[in-house]
Design an enzyme around this catalytic site. Structure first.
Site, PDB file in Angstrom:
ATOM      1  N   GLU A 182       0.835  -1.205   0.000  1.00  0.00           N
ATOM      2  CA  GLU A 182       0.000   0.000   0.000  1.00  0.00           C
ATOM      3  C   GLU A 182       0.867   1.252   0.000  1.00  0.00           C
ATOM      4  OE1 GLU A 182      -3.574   1.269   2.265  1.00  0.00           O
ATOM      5  OE2 GLU A 182      -3.328  -0.786   3.012  1.00  0.00           O
ATOM      6  N   ASP A 225       5.445   8.329  -8.747  1.00  0.00           N
ATOM      7  CA  ASP A 225       4.313   8.720  -7.916  1.00  0.00           C
ATOM      8  C   ASP A 225       3.994  10.164  -8.246  1.00  0.00           C
ATOM      9  OD1 ASP A 225       2.582   7.443  -5.808  1.00  0.00           O
ATOM     10  OD2 ASP A 225       2.909   9.454  -4.987  1.00  0.00           O
ATOM     11  N   SER A 226       2.753  10.401  -8.582  1.00  0.00           N
ATOM     12  CA  SER A 226       2.415  11.704  -9.136  1.00  0.00           C
ATOM     13  C   SER A 226       1.032  12.127  -8.697  1.00  0.00           C
ATOM     14  CB  SER A 226       2.517  11.660 -10.667  1.00  0.00           C
ATOM     15  OG  SER A 226       1.932  10.479 -11.171  1.00  0.00           O
ATOM     16  N   TYR A 265      -6.629  13.679 -14.445  1.00  0.00           N
ATOM     17  CA  TYR A 265      -7.182  15.037 -14.428  1.00  0.00           C
ATOM     18  C   TYR A 265      -6.858  15.825 -15.694  1.00  0.00           C
ATOM     19  CZ  TYR A 265      -7.659  13.846  -9.474  1.00  0.00           C
ATOM     20  OH  TYR A 265      -7.999  13.218  -8.291  1.00  0.00           O
TER      21      TYR A 265
END
Ligand code: ITT
Length: 197
Positions: free
Chosen positions: A41, A71-72, A155
């Site tokens: 996790e 990781d963004s 997004y």
């Protein structure tokens, strides 16, 4: 000689962007090539901490190859930096890209624009269970409250990079891959790997 690099991601969109940016000198594979490998996790509260978790675990499981994690996420100033490290799970544990965009539009709809923000990316390079370097990239822009275009992922249809009039959902992939947070981190990775490999 073509070298293999394992991207510690289950997000095929990230892999495709990384493959485009890395060009033909690298054979880019991701966790789809290692279906038995389940990453821990992402419990970190920074992009860097989560990038390290992913790179360490994948490189421990797959020995002898370069491993790269990504990781963004998106930070919106008017939301105090949210969704930030929670970008993938912004609308809850069953979130997907569409539900996350709905949540963002709903939160922004309660406020007065314009909405400045940025995508951030942290990449960790690891081998044999050890993270060797981390790299950071970001791209500044403005959030729209209406989606524009269907390109990219996450997004992208809501994010207009500074200097442009259209969102990453409309701009060609080649444009995104020149100036994105991911591209800016990855160009440093590529330079570093040239020396290290
Ligand atoms: P992995 O952890 O398996 O790599 P993930 O999609 O869960 O895949 P993250 O934990 O890094 O990856 O979460 C990143 C989220 O941030 C992603 O789901 C998108 O919602 C958003 N994001 C990151 N980069 C983006 C980009 O280039 N365009 C649009 N949204 C992006």
């Amino acid at each position: 000689m073509t070298q293999r690099i394992l991207i510690a991601t289950s997000n095929a969109h990230k892999t495709e962007e990384i493959r485009q940016i890395m060009g033909g000198e690298w054979e880019v594979v991701d966790l789809r090539s290692h279906p038995a490998l389940v990453l821990p996790e992402e419990t970190g509260d920074t992009f860097e901490a989560n990038a390290v978790i992913k790179a360490e675990a994948a490189s421990l499981a797959v020995a002898g190859v370069w491993v790269l994690s990504d990781d963004s996420g998106l930070e919106v100033d008017a939301l105090g930096g949210q969704p930030g490290v929670r970008s993938a799970r912004y609308s809850g544990e069953t979130a997907n890209d569409a539900s996350n965009r709905e949540k963002l539009k709903s939160e922004l709809g309660k406020l007065e624009g314009p909405f400045a923000g940025r995508f951030r990316c942290c990449m960790a390079v690891a081998k044999d269970g050890k993270v060797i370097r981390v790299f950071h990239g970001s791209v500044e822009g403005v959030l729209r409250v209406e989606e524009e275009g269907v390109g990219g992922f996450g997004y992208d249809p809501l994010f207009v990079p500074n200097g442009f009039e259209q969102s990453f959902g409309v701009l060609p992939p080649a444009t995104k891959n020149e100036l994105s947070h991911r591209a800016r981190a990855l160009l440093q990775v590529i330079e570093w790997l040239k020396e290290a490999s």
